[in-house]
Scaffold this active site. Structure first.
Site, PDB file in Angstrom:
ATOM      1  N   CYS A 113       0.816  -1.232   0.000  1.00 30.41           N
ATOM      2  CA  CYS A 113       0.000   0.000   0.000  1.00 30.41           C
ATOM      3  C   CYS A 113       0.844   1.273   0.000  1.00 30.41           C
ATOM      4  O   CYS A 113       0.356   2.340  -0.375  1.00 30.41           O
ATOM      5  CB  CYS A 113      -0.951  -0.001   1.188  1.00 30.41           C
ATOM      6  N   HIS A 250      -3.514   7.231   1.944  1.00 33.18           N
ATOM      7  CA  HIS A 250      -3.877   5.883   1.508  1.00 33.18           C
ATOM      8  C   HIS A 250      -5.273   5.574   2.053  1.00 33.18           C
ATOM      9  O   HIS A 250      -5.565   5.843   3.218  1.00 33.18           O
ATOM     10  CB  HIS A 250      -2.852   4.883   2.035  1.00 33.18           C
ATOM     11  N   ASN A 280     -10.081  -0.168  -0.495  1.00 33.91           N
ATOM     12  CA  ASN A 280      -8.617  -0.093  -0.407  1.00 33.91           C
ATOM     13  C   ASN A 280      -8.023  -0.666  -1.702  1.00 33.91           C
ATOM     14  O   ASN A 280      -8.107  -1.870  -1.929  1.00 33.91           O
ATOM     15  CB  ASN A 280      -8.165  -0.887   0.821  1.00 33.91           C
TER      16      ASN A 280
HETATM   17  O1  UT7 Z   1      -3.924  -1.202   3.503  1.00 25.63           O
HETATM   18  C1  UT7 Z   1      -3.086  -1.581   4.527  1.00 25.63           C
HETATM   19  C2  UT7 Z   1      -3.563  -1.102   5.765  1.00 25.63           C
HETATM   20  N1  UT7 Z   1      -4.746  -1.838   6.178  1.00 25.63           N
HETATM   21  C3  UT7 Z   1      -5.448  -1.334   7.117  1.00 25.63           C
HETATM   22  O2  UT7 Z   1      -5.102  -0.266   7.529  1.00 25.63           O
HETATM   23  C4  UT7 Z   1      -6.602  -2.082   7.705  1.00 25.63           C
HETATM   24  C5  UT7 Z   1      -6.606  -1.835   9.183  1.00 25.63           C
HETATM   25  N2  UT7 Z   1      -7.663  -2.486   9.921  1.00 25.63           N
HETATM   26  C6  UT7 Z   1      -8.968  -2.133   9.795  1.00 25.63           C
HETATM   27  O3  UT7 Z   1      -9.318  -1.328   8.980  1.00 25.63           O
HETATM   28  C7  UT7 Z   1      -9.965  -2.741  10.770  1.00 25.63           C
HETATM   29  O4  UT7 Z   1      -9.278  -3.401  11.801  1.00 25.63           O
HETATM   30  C8  UT7 Z   1     -10.945  -3.734  10.084  1.00 25.63           C
HETATM   31  C9  UT7 Z   1     -11.911  -2.976   9.220  1.00 25.63           C
HETATM   32  C10 UT7 Z   1     -10.176  -4.754   9.283  1.00 25.63           C
HETATM   33  C11 UT7 Z   1     -11.777  -4.467  11.158  1.00 25.63           C
HETATM   34  O5  UT7 Z   1     -12.461  -3.528  11.968  1.00 25.63           O
HETATM   35  P1  UT7 Z   1     -12.398  -3.695  13.555  1.00 25.63           P
HETATM   36  O6  UT7 Z   1     -13.265  -2.648  14.124  1.00 25.63           O
HETATM   37  O7  UT7 Z   1     -10.955  -3.715  13.956  1.00 25.63           O
HETATM   38  O8  UT7 Z   1     -13.104  -5.072  13.770  1.00 25.63           O
HETATM   39  P2  UT7 Z   1     -12.526  -6.402  14.465  1.00 25.63           P
HETATM   40  O9  UT7 Z   1     -11.487  -7.033  13.631  1.00 25.63           O
HETATM   41  O10 UT7 Z   1     -12.204  -6.094  15.900  1.00 25.63           O
HETATM   42  O11 UT7 Z   1     -13.821  -7.320  14.457  1.00 25.63           O
HETATM   43  C12 UT7 Z   1     -14.987  -6.986  15.234  1.00 25.63           C
HETATM   44  C13 UT7 Z   1     -16.029  -8.054  15.000  1.00 25.63           C
HETATM   45  C14 UT7 Z   1     -15.500  -9.481  15.144  1.00 25.63           C
HETATM   46  O12 UT7 Z   1     -16.525 -10.268  15.728  1.00 25.63           O
HETATM   47  P3  UT7 Z   1     -16.510 -10.627  17.292  1.00 25.63           P
HETATM   48  O13 UT7 Z   1     -15.221 -11.366  17.521  1.00 25.63           O
HETATM   49  O14 UT7 Z   1     -16.554  -9.309  17.998  1.00 25.63           O
HETATM   50  O15 UT7 Z   1     -17.733 -11.455  17.456  1.00 25.63           O
HETATM   51  C15 UT7 Z   1     -15.280  -9.933  13.718  1.00 25.63           C
HETATM   52  O16 UT7 Z   1     -15.373 -11.334  13.572  1.00 25.63           O
HETATM   53  O17 UT7 Z   1     -16.512  -7.970  13.653  1.00 25.63           O
HETATM   54  C16 UT7 Z   1     -16.431  -9.247  13.016  1.00 25.63           C
HETATM   55  N3  UT7 Z   1     -16.201  -9.054  11.599  1.00 25.63           N
HETATM   56  C17 UT7 Z   1     -17.193  -8.849  10.719  1.00 25.63           C
HETATM   57  N4  UT7 Z   1     -18.529  -8.774  10.871  1.00 25.63           N
HETATM   58  C18 UT7 Z   1     -19.270  -8.523   9.777  1.00 25.63           C
HETATM   59  C19 UT7 Z   1     -15.010  -9.016  10.930  1.00 25.63           C
HETATM   60  N5  UT7 Z   1     -15.240  -8.782   9.626  1.00 25.63           N
HETATM   61  C20 UT7 Z   1     -16.576  -8.675   9.464  1.00 25.63           C
HETATM   62  C21 UT7 Z   1     -17.397  -8.423   8.358  1.00 25.63           C
HETATM   63  N6  UT7 Z   1     -18.731  -8.352   8.563  1.00 25.63           N
HETATM   64  N7  UT7 Z   1     -16.913  -8.244   7.120  1.00 25.63           N
END
Ligand code: UT7
Length: 323
Positions: A113, A250, A280
């Protein structure tokens, strides 16, 4: 002395748009979750006949047209991508052939990225040595082809596209507000390799592999690293955050953009946001967003613009440019 000057920008997106609702038919997710956690509403996904090289070539042609120059004046093509058409040769050479400007330098840069910022800094350095007079710097990706479409934690986040800029070697103008790249900082921390990577490759599995990410940890590092590199570039050049006209980040997650801008006291109105439409697009996201904001009239000649990105490796960086 100010560095290389941006003569023009261009971008290209695949024809097909995929909404969050369509993804929700495939994996256990929802439009509400994706919008609330990322700001993404849709992404473009490459179809038959659309590859990283074709998108890159379209973006390059648009940038050449915007600059009002012919391809034969381009002596250097650097293409940032993590999704090349082939393992080798470099996709940049395919773009060179398609543009019909053979004979100069053409190669790819792999910094995921942050790839466009790595490519921009490399092009600026080579132009300063006299290696070429004009360069095309391109970020182009087809991440849809390395996503695990069963994994809801990654497949909803990415899209395909390309962005390009035409750069010209410094003119030697030493006036304080002459256009060009003012300063760039790049970093990498290989200890964080396993937080965001592809689980395949020619030398390990002999497969292409799929994107794997520990999202929360990447998020935390992104806000810390981006705000620190932005501060570094501002301080290096004696610029206060208030003096920036635009920040072109980004586009990984709207919450990362907000948190980084807040940390530096940058008004959200000055941050170019395209993550809602493009998701992204990895190395393509910064030049795509730059082109969108130039073409819609927000970024104008003379504006002070900060580009910034962070991605797998980890790699990250920022570049301050007078347009
Ligand atoms: O390009 C390189 C740089 N990349 C980035 O900068 C990405 C950085 N990370 C992020 O943008 C975020 O961490 C994400 C968007 C990937 C995830 O958001 P989050 O608020 O950190 O969510 P999380 O990973 O803590 O997940 C929260 C909950 C989980 O469920 P439980 O364990 O709380 O029951 C996940 O399993 O959301 C669940 N979850 C989803 N639910 C519905 C994860 N993905 C999804 C989904 N739809 N697509």
């Amino acid at each position: 002395m100010t560095g290389s000057r941006v003569l023009g920008t261009g971008s290209a997106l695949p024809r097909r748009i995929v909404t969050n609702a369509e993804l929700a038919e495939r994996v256990d997710t929802s439009d509400e979750w994706i919008v609330a956690r990322t700001g993404i509403r849709q992404r473009h996904i490459a179809g038959e006949g659309e590859t990283t090289a074709t998108l890159a070539t379209d973006a390059a042609r648009a940038a050449l047209a915007d600059a009002g120059i012919e391809a034969d004046s381009i002596g250097l093509i650097i293409l940032a991508t993590a999704t090349p058409d082939n393992t080798f040769p470099a996709t940049a050479t395919k773009v060179q052939a398609a543009l019909g400007c053979q004979g100069g330098v053409a190669f790819d840069v792999a910094a995921v990225c942050s790839g466009f910022l790595y490519a921009l800094a490399t092009a600026d350095s080579l132009l300063r040595t006299g290696m070429a007079k004009r360069a095309l710097v391109i970020g182009a990706e087809t991440f849809s082809r390395i996503l695990d479409w069963e994994d809801r934690t990654t497949c909803v986040l990415f899209g395909d596209g390309a962005g390009a800029v035409v750069l010209e070697a410094p003119s030697g103008d030493t006036s304080a507000d002459s256009p060009g790249i003012i300063g760039t900082r790049l970093h990498a921390d290989g200890d964080q390799h396993d937080l965001l990577f592809v689980d395949g490759g020619p030398s390990t599995t002999q497969t292409v592999g799929h994107v794997r990410m520990r999202g929360q940890e990447v998020f935390r590092h992104a806000v810390v690293n981006l705000s620190s590199v932005l501060k570094e570039v501002l301080e290096d050049n004696g610029i206060h955050a208030d003096q920036l006209d635009w920040v072109v980040p980004h586009q990984a997650n709207a919450r990362i953009l907000d948190a980084t801008a807040r940390k530096l006291g940058i008004s959200p109105d000055k941050v170019v946001v395209t993550v809602d439409r493009h998701a992204n697009t990895s190395a393509a996201s910064v030049p795509l967003a730059l082109d969108v904001a130039r073409k819609d009239g927000r970024i104008k000649a003379g504006d002070l613009v900060m580009l910034e990105a962070m991605g797998g490796g980890f790699t990250w960086g920022a570049s301050l440019i007078r347009m």
